[in-house]
Design a protein around this motif. Structure first.
Motif, PDB file in Angstrom:
ATOM      1  N   GLN A 133       0.930  -1.107   0.327  1.00 53.69           N
ATOM      2  CA  GLN A 133      -0.193   0.432   0.119  1.00 53.69           C
ATOM      3  C   GLN A 133       0.764   1.166  -0.238  1.00 53.69           C
ATOM      4  O   GLN A 133       1.471   1.658   0.729  1.00 53.69           O
ATOM      5  CB  GLN A 133      -0.906   0.011   1.399  1.00 53.69           C
ATOM      6  N   LEU A 134       0.943   2.181  -1.151  1.00 51.04           N
ATOM      7  CA  LEU A 134       1.103   3.296  -0.901  1.00 51.04           C
ATOM      8  C   LEU A 134       0.521   4.688  -0.738  1.00 51.04           C
ATOM      9  O   LEU A 134      -0.636   4.304  -0.771  1.00 51.04           O
ATOM     10  CB  LEU A 134       2.107   3.988  -2.684  1.00 51.04           C
ATOM     11  N   SER A 335      -4.389  -1.497   5.564  1.00 52.36           N
ATOM     12  CA  SER A 335      -4.816  -2.247   6.344  1.00 52.36           C
ATOM     13  C   SER A 335      -4.593  -2.507   7.928  1.00 52.36           C
ATOM     14  O   SER A 335      -5.353  -3.234   8.463  1.00 52.36           O
ATOM     15  CB  SER A 335      -3.596  -3.121   5.557  1.00 52.36           C
ATOM     16  N   GLU A 336      -4.668  -1.771   8.205  1.00 45.83           N
ATOM     17  CA  GLU A 336      -4.184  -0.613   9.736  1.00 45.83           C
ATOM     18  C   GLU A 336      -4.656   0.520   9.826  1.00 45.83           C
ATOM     19  O   GLU A 336      -3.947   1.243   9.497  1.00 45.83           O
ATOM     20  CB  GLU A 336      -3.272  -1.648  10.363  1.00 45.83           C
ATOM     21  N   PRO A 350     -10.080  -3.038   8.625  1.00 48.78           N
ATOM     22  CA  PRO A 350     -11.148  -3.165   8.119  1.00 48.78           C
ATOM     23  C   PRO A 350     -12.316  -3.960   8.699  1.00 48.78           C
ATOM     24  O   PRO A 350     -13.516  -3.970   9.029  1.00 48.78           O
ATOM     25  CB  PRO A 350     -11.180  -2.807   7.021  1.00 48.78           C
ATOM     26  N   TYR A 351     -11.717  -5.273   9.357  1.00 52.26           N
ATOM     27  CA  TYR A 351     -12.357  -5.985   9.279  1.00 52.26           C
ATOM     28  C   TYR A 351     -13.086  -5.860  11.193  1.00 52.26           C
ATOM     29  O   TYR A 351     -13.861  -5.983  11.562  1.00 52.26           O
ATOM     30  CB  TYR A 351     -11.368  -7.624   9.701  1.00 52.26           C
ATOM     31  N   THR A 393      -4.794   5.366   1.501  1.00 56.40           N
ATOM     32  CA  THR A 393      -3.380   5.158   0.346  1.00 56.40           C
ATOM     33  C   THR A 393      -3.686   5.386  -0.569  1.00 56.40           C
ATOM     34  O   THR A 393      -4.745   6.167  -1.299  1.00 56.40           O
ATOM     35  CB  THR A 393      -3.608   3.459   0.532  1.00 56.40           C
ATOM     36  N   ARG A 394      -3.113   5.051  -1.590  1.00 56.80           N
ATOM     37  CA  ARG A 394      -3.126   6.446  -2.950  1.00 56.80           C
ATOM     38  C   ARG A 394      -4.516   5.728  -4.119  1.00 56.80           C
ATOM     39  O   ARG A 394      -5.237   3.866  -3.268  1.00 56.80           O
ATOM     40  CB  ARG A 394      -2.246   5.813  -4.419  1.00 56.80           C
ATOM     41  N   ILE A 395      -5.252   6.453  -4.643  1.00 55.97           N
ATOM     42  CA  ILE A 395      -6.145   6.041  -5.578  1.00 55.97           C
ATOM     43  C   ILE A 395      -5.815   5.135  -6.462  1.00 55.97           C
ATOM     44  O   ILE A 395      -5.362   5.686  -7.784  1.00 55.97           O
ATOM     45  CB  ILE A 395      -7.320   6.603  -6.442  1.00 55.97           C
TER      46      ILE A 395
END
Length: 565
Positions: A133-134, A335-336, A350-351, A393-395
């Protein structure tokens, strides 16, 4: 026939606007009656220049041109409807289309099936991308502000017709997801704090930091305890959007009680004005290509038609926006998150955000566990040790791994149906776009270039990008050729943002659709001040003169919320 929407009620005219225009210059004037659909028995009858009215009168001059008479009559009808219909449930209305069916290339049944297979292959290829993830330059808080906006603008319902869904929201950015009618099948908790007709709920520690909740009165509602007592229950889809909703409700409470705006409708108006300022002067500036943003602000919209009769109040959200372009937000999920100083590192995912909702089943006797109340500053400000901890994060086409394996219970209005217990959100979004018969990225790009006179050289050539695309390179040549030739709009928007927006903003096509749709939805609210005149309330602090931003909302809530007790 004319159908008007105001205060959540859909009023249907007894005759067409064309008939009104045809006789608008008659000596006896004429009337235009609107009868409410749904659970309201309100009727409004308007006259051009006199005569009886069933409940209210609107006298309009007969010397004006017929079209002007008709326009004034409709505008006055909206004013009366808004006064008489506040708080009712929106009646579904169709979406509009930027790209008409007549312009679209026709596909045979076999071609549609092949294209659907290509969508499945593309979705699976996206799920296999490395999860590197950027980060963009936009704080993560805006990810969930964007989701709140999506819920306030559009709620897609199919009602058996997959290709022509209806919108269950008002089509305007008017906070009807908070100020609208409350559900009848939820018995609210008896300790809610209600100010100005809008409530907040208590956490497990009895602090007012949770959504208003209650108990389902219908036995078939899963996890009946702790159900959100909201006009739009999707704002309990995950913890982050729920906490964003809490912040906005708190702000409204502050306007009503702390700023002493005693009139409920006036407090709602002031709140909505500040909400719209955040959208126009803060959120859109961050996600929209600067050239497109400035063009729309300075020169107006080019591709959004406000309605069948050209009046702003007939605006309908474009299906291209709802079905693809505004779904870029899926790619922004981290992710976090650095949520607060109470929950353990590695658990703010997200979970887990889905677990701490009514449907997730992890509430504490119908209340949010107090340790999970957000600290919004951590989603706005980094640190020397972790300078990117607060950023989204980036699109781009890289989605969080969690989005590729969603439990089916989290998918509302799922069509098309996918096999298995878990759902790949990328595959679902791509297939839904195909079933909605959305234009391809190339088709919409060509139309926007023509209508908006977009600058040459700033267009995405997907065939060039495909040469180095890790997703497309994994595909069977047949699927790759199909997708390169007719790129699904959602994937095109993500790829365009990655290549032309450097992952920080949407590209020219995505920017044009999102900017113009949001701009029109802002104007569709009757109290909109798009043309100027907005000033933040004098008792509120702001970080920039003359505008109100998301960090201002959080700062003022933090500064003034103790006065609500």
């Amino acid at each position: 026939m004319v159908a008007l929407h105001g205060g959540g009620i859909r009023f249907v005219a007894t005759e067409s606007i064309e008939e009104i225009r045809d006789r608008g210059d008659r000596e006896d004037g004429g009337t235009l009656a609107f009868t409410a659909e749904g659970d309201s028995d309100a009727t409004i009858t308007l006259t051009f220049d006199g005569g009886a009215s069933e409940d209210r009168k609107a006298y309009l001059p007969t010397k004006a041109e017929p079209n002007e008479n008709a326009k004034a009559l409709v505008d006055r009808a909206f004013d009366l409807i808004r006064e008489s219909g506040a708080g009712a449930t929106p009646v579904p209305r169709p979406y509009s289309k930027i790209f008409s069916a007549m312009q679209k290339k026709k596909k045979s049944k076999e071609e549609k099936e092949e294209y659907a297979n290509s969508m499945i292959a593309l979705g699976e290829a996206m799920s296999k991308l490395p999860q590197t993830q950027l980060f963009s330059g936009t704080p993560a808080a805006y990810t969930y502000f964007g989701q709140f906006l999506a819920h306030d603008m559009t709620h897609m319902g199919f009602d058996g017709n997959l290709s022509n869904p209806e919108n269950y929201r008002s089509h305007a950015l008017d906070l009807d997801s908070i100020f609208g009618k409350l559900p009848k099948d939820i018995e609210p908790h008896d300790d809610l704090r209600c100010i100005g007709e809008v409530c907040l709920g208590r956490t497990s520690a009895m602090r007012y930091e949770d959504l208003p909740r209650g108990t389902a009165t219908e036995p078939d509602i899963p996890f009946g305890q702790g159900q959100p007592y909201l006009p739009d229950q999707r704002n309990d889809n995950n913890l982050a959007v729920a906490q964003m909703t809490v912040a906005i409700i708190k702000f409204y409470h502050i306007v009503h009680k702390v700023l002493r705006v005693s009139d409920v409708e006036e407090a709602k108006r002031i709140t909505t004005e500040h909400f719209q300022s955040i959208i126009l002067h803060d959120y859109l500036r961050r996600i929209i290509d600067p050239d497109v943003y400035d063009d729309v602000i300075n020169n107006g919209r080019k591709i959004i038609v406000l309605g069948k009769h050209g009046f702003a109040k007939f605006f309908q959200i474009p299906i291209e926006f709802a079905g693809a372009c505004f779904r870029f937000g899926h790619s922004l999920l981290r992710s976090e998150y650095h949520w607060n100083d109470k929950v353990k590192p590695g658990t703010s995912t997200p979970y887990n955000f889905r677990r701490f909702t009514a449907l997730g089943g992890e509430l504490d006797r119908g209340r949010l566990p107090d340790d999970w109340v957000v600290d919004w500053e951590r989603l706005f400000v980094g640190s020397l040790e972790a300078p990117e901890r607060h950023l989204g994060t980036r699109i781009d086409p890289v989605l969080a791994r969690d989005m590729m394996r969603l439990d089916r219970q989290w998918i509302e209005n799922e069509p098309p149906k996918l096999p298995g217990i878990f759902v790949n959100l990328a595959t679902l979004t791509l297939l839904r776009g195909a079933h909605l018969d959305l234009p391809t990225g190339q088709e919409l790009q060509e139309l926007i270039e023509r209508k908006a006179r977009a600058a040459k050289g700033r267009t995405l050539a997907i065939e060039n990008a495909a040469q180095h695309d890790p997703v497309l390179s994994e595909l069977d040549p047949k699927h790759k050729d199909s997708i390169t030739r007719d790129t699904p709009l959602w994937y095109f928007i993500l790829k365009e943002a990655e290549v032309l927006g450097c992952g920080r903003t949407l590209g020219p096509v995505g920017s044009r659709v999102v900017m113009e749709t949001a701009h029109a939805a802002l104007e569709a609210w009757p109290g909109s001040k798009l043309d100027g005149g907005f000033a933040p309330h004098e008792r509120l602090t702001t970080s920039e003169t003359g505008v109100f931003k998301l960090n201002d909302l959080f700062a003022n809530v933090k500064r003034l919320q103790d006065q609500l007790n």
